[in-house]
Design an enzyme around this catalytic site. Structure first.
Site, PDB file in Angstrom:
ATOM      1  CG  HIS A 179       6.626  29.842  97.908  1.00 21.04           C
ATOM      2  ND1 HIS A 179       6.140  28.657  97.386  1.00 21.04           N
ATOM      3  CD2 HIS A 179       5.709  30.201  98.853  1.00 21.04           C
ATOM      4  CE1 HIS A 179       5.011  28.333  97.989  1.00 21.04           C
ATOM      5  NE2 HIS A 179       4.715  29.249  98.872  1.00 21.04           N
ATOM      6  CE1 TYR A 218       4.466  39.179 101.694  1.00 18.73           C
ATOM      7  CE2 TYR A 218       2.595  40.438 102.556  1.00 18.73           C
ATOM      8  CZ  TYR A 218       3.958  40.304 102.334  1.00 18.73           C
ATOM      9  OH  TYR A 218       4.816  41.290 102.729  1.00 18.73           O
ATOM     10  CG  ASN A 220      -1.901  33.569 102.609  1.00 14.68           C
ATOM     11  OD1 ASN A 220      -1.608  34.646 102.101  1.00 14.68           O
ATOM     12  ND2 ASN A 220      -2.114  33.425 103.897  1.00 14.68           N
ATOM     13  CG  ASN A 245      -0.554  27.727 101.853  1.00 14.99           C
ATOM     14  OD1 ASN A 245      -1.348  26.820 102.044  1.00 14.99           O
ATOM     15  ND2 ASN A 245       0.367  28.062 102.730  1.00 14.99           N
TER      16      ASN A 245
END
Length: 196
Positions: free
Chosen positions: A25, A71, A73, A119
């Site tokens: 990610h 983060y 999102n 996200n």
């Protein structure tokens, strides 16, 4: 892109913290780091800013490398301030992120589209209220059938996959460094025409 005098903003998506550094990610962070390494740049965090950034000058053009300090999102939270601060329109804004629909080692550039369930991308699109910006996608592949997608992207690839992903990240970083020299269409053609 080189024809305009305004900067080019590159936002690498990822999660802050050492535990996420080498995960699938965080390839967006990794690409930003590779560009900075190439030009001996260093990220800094401005007072009360929600992102870290570095402004590089390449062939009399400014590249603004940025990473959100929130983060994944909440990635979109920093976008309005970045665009406003540097007077940049979305056509000079690039997001770098992981993509499970591409195999490890594949690097692709696309303009526009949806969030594909990502996200970070969903947050950016939600903040801008449109998806009309460039994306540098780094392929990370899909998890085995039945495995958690969240656990997959938040885990570290095995050595073979890691080598392929790092290779794609390197191609993306080199593509970013070519933007001051050639039109984005030329960079897209060069990267997307490759088999990997």
């Amino acid at each position: 892109m080189p024809n305009s005098g305004s900067p080019i903003i590159i936002l690498g998506l990822g999660n802050p913290g050492i535990e996420f550094e080498r995960t699938r990610h965080n390839v967006g962070y990794h690409v930003v780091n590779l560009v900075l390494d190439e030009k001996n740049g260093r990220l800094r965090r401005g007072f009360l800013r929600r992102y870290s950034y570095c402004v590089l000058t390449v062939k009399h053009h400014s590249l603004v490398l940025a990473r959100s300090n929130s983060y994944m999102n909440r990635s979109g939270d920093v976008v309005p301030e970045l665009l406003r601060r540097y007077g940049v329109m979305p056509d000079r804004f690039i997001v770098v992120l992981d993509n499970m629909d591409l195999a490890p080692g594949i690097c692709r550039i696309k303009k526009g589209g949806g969030d594909a369930g990502h996200n970070g991308l969903k947050s950016v699109i939600g903040t801008l209220r449109h998806g009309d910006f460039y994306r540098f996608y780094i392929g990370v592949g899909r998890p085995p059938s039945g495995a958690s997608q969240v656990d997959y992207v938040l885990s570290v690839p095995d050595m073979n996959e890691l080598a392929d992903i790092n290779s794609a990240c390197m191609r993306a970083s080199q593509g970013i460094l070519k933007l001051p020299y050639k039109p984005i269409a030329g960079v897209i053609e060069e990267i997307n025409s490759r088999g990997t």
